[in-house]
Design an enzyme around this catalytic site. Structure first.
Site, PDB file in Angstrom:
ATOM      1  CB  ILE A 124      -0.599  -0.441  -1.784  1.00 12.19           C
ATOM      2  CG1 ILE A 124       0.931  -0.236  -1.809  1.00 12.19           C
ATOM      3  CG2 ILE A 124      -1.162  -0.153  -0.394  1.00 12.19           C
ATOM      4  CD1 ILE A 124       1.703  -1.136  -0.856  1.00 12.19           C
ATOM      5  CE  LYS A 125      -5.872  -7.552  -1.185  1.00 15.69           C
ATOM      6  NZ  LYS A 125      -6.028  -8.972  -0.761  1.00 15.69           N
TER       7      LYS A 125
END
Length: 308
Positions: A124-125
């Site tokens: 997850i960025k």
């Protein structure tokens, strides 16, 4: 003759910075990264029209959810052609709200869970703001691995390592852009400020035995990539990946564990914010990056809203 791409793969995990499934398949990277700008490009591709329609229809009028569903759908397709991981980014407009970042990250990973995608294949960025780093720290403890992006300063790198994030993405090209515009100098090789930034972070992490992965990002030319050969990972556009695949020159490893690095440091929130304030480049590029990704998120929402 062995291409520079194949030589690079011997000591660096090569990641494709694209949402183009065909290009990913032909270049055989280990992982792939996406961002709101790449998702907007994918949404504008007629070949993805059905995917876009499905994302909207399953969201029951919630445009934010539709965007997340589309991002995960793209991620699912990418995972069919890479053996490793895909990075999916949280709405940049949440970059200064720790709780909102955690909630949206949990929703994204929940969508991947529902699609049968294992968590060890997804990153997850989050933007590497103080709030983003705190969100990542909590997510990592909950078994959700993160990629801290829009990283331009050593202070951000220190804070990310202390938080135990899985991976950071320092932006080589955007750092280079700022200094080139500021000084009028066309930096080359080891003199490139973006290259110097990633080299410093890499050496610091290795010297202090941090497990956080360093993934150089945002490249402007092949020389920047070559100067960082040996970095844990490099995420590279398809255009530059193709150039590496066509070049049969010799590629030497530049980064390796064991090089000298600085002593371990830690930063309080006030120290982090002061260090950020004192770094004009990092302050400007982080703000600019968040604004750009936010605008592209809004454009993606407009595309989905048009289907209502």
């Amino acid at each position: 003759m062995t291409s520079k791409l194949d030589q690079l793969k011997k000591f660096t995990t090569v990641v494709a910075d694209t949402g183009d499934f065909g290009a990913i398949k032909s270049l055989e990277p280990e992982d792939a990264t996406t961002n709101p700008s790449l998702l907007l490009k994918a949404a504008s591709d007629v070949n993805n029209a059905q995917m876009l329609a499905d994302a909207f229809s399953g969201a029951k009028g919630d445009i934010g959810l539709a965007c997340d569903r589309f991002a995960v759908a793209i991620g699912q397709e990418i995972l069919k052609v890479v053996p490793g991981r895909v990075s999916t980014e949280v709405d940049a407009r949440l970059s200064f709200d720790t709780n909102a970042l955690i909630e949206r990250s949990e929703r994204l990973i929940g969508l991947y869970d529902a699609a049968g995608i294992k968590r060890d294949r997804v990153l997850i960025k989050l933007a590497a703001t103080w709030e983003g780093i705190r969100a990542a720290e909590k997510l990592e403890k909950d078994g959700i691995q993160t990629n801290l992006t829009l990283l331009f300063s050593f202070a951000q790198a220190i804070a990310c390592a202390e938080a135990g994030v899985f991976l950071i993405s320092p932006f080589v090209g955007r750092i280079y852009d700022w200094y080139k515009k500021s000084s009028g100098t066309d930096y080359v090789g080891a003199e490139d400020p973006g290259v110097q930034s990633v080299t410093r972070i890499y050496n610091y992490y290795k010297a202090n035995d941090f497990k956080t992965v360093v993934m150089g990002a945002s490249f402007r030319n092949l020389n920047q990539i070559e100067q960082l050969a040996g970095c844990d990972r490099l995420t590279i556009s398809t255009d530059l990946l193709k150039k590496l695949a066509e070049d049969t020159g010799t590629l030497e490893r530049k980064l390796a564990p064991g090089n000298a690095g600085e002593a371990r440091q830690s930063l309080t929130e006030s120290q982090f914010r002061w260090a950020s304030n004192e770094d004009a480049m990092a302050t400007e590029k982080l703000a600019e990056g968040i604004r750009q990704f936010a605008r592209d998120q809004e454009k993606l929402e407009a595309l989905l809203s048009a289907k209502a």
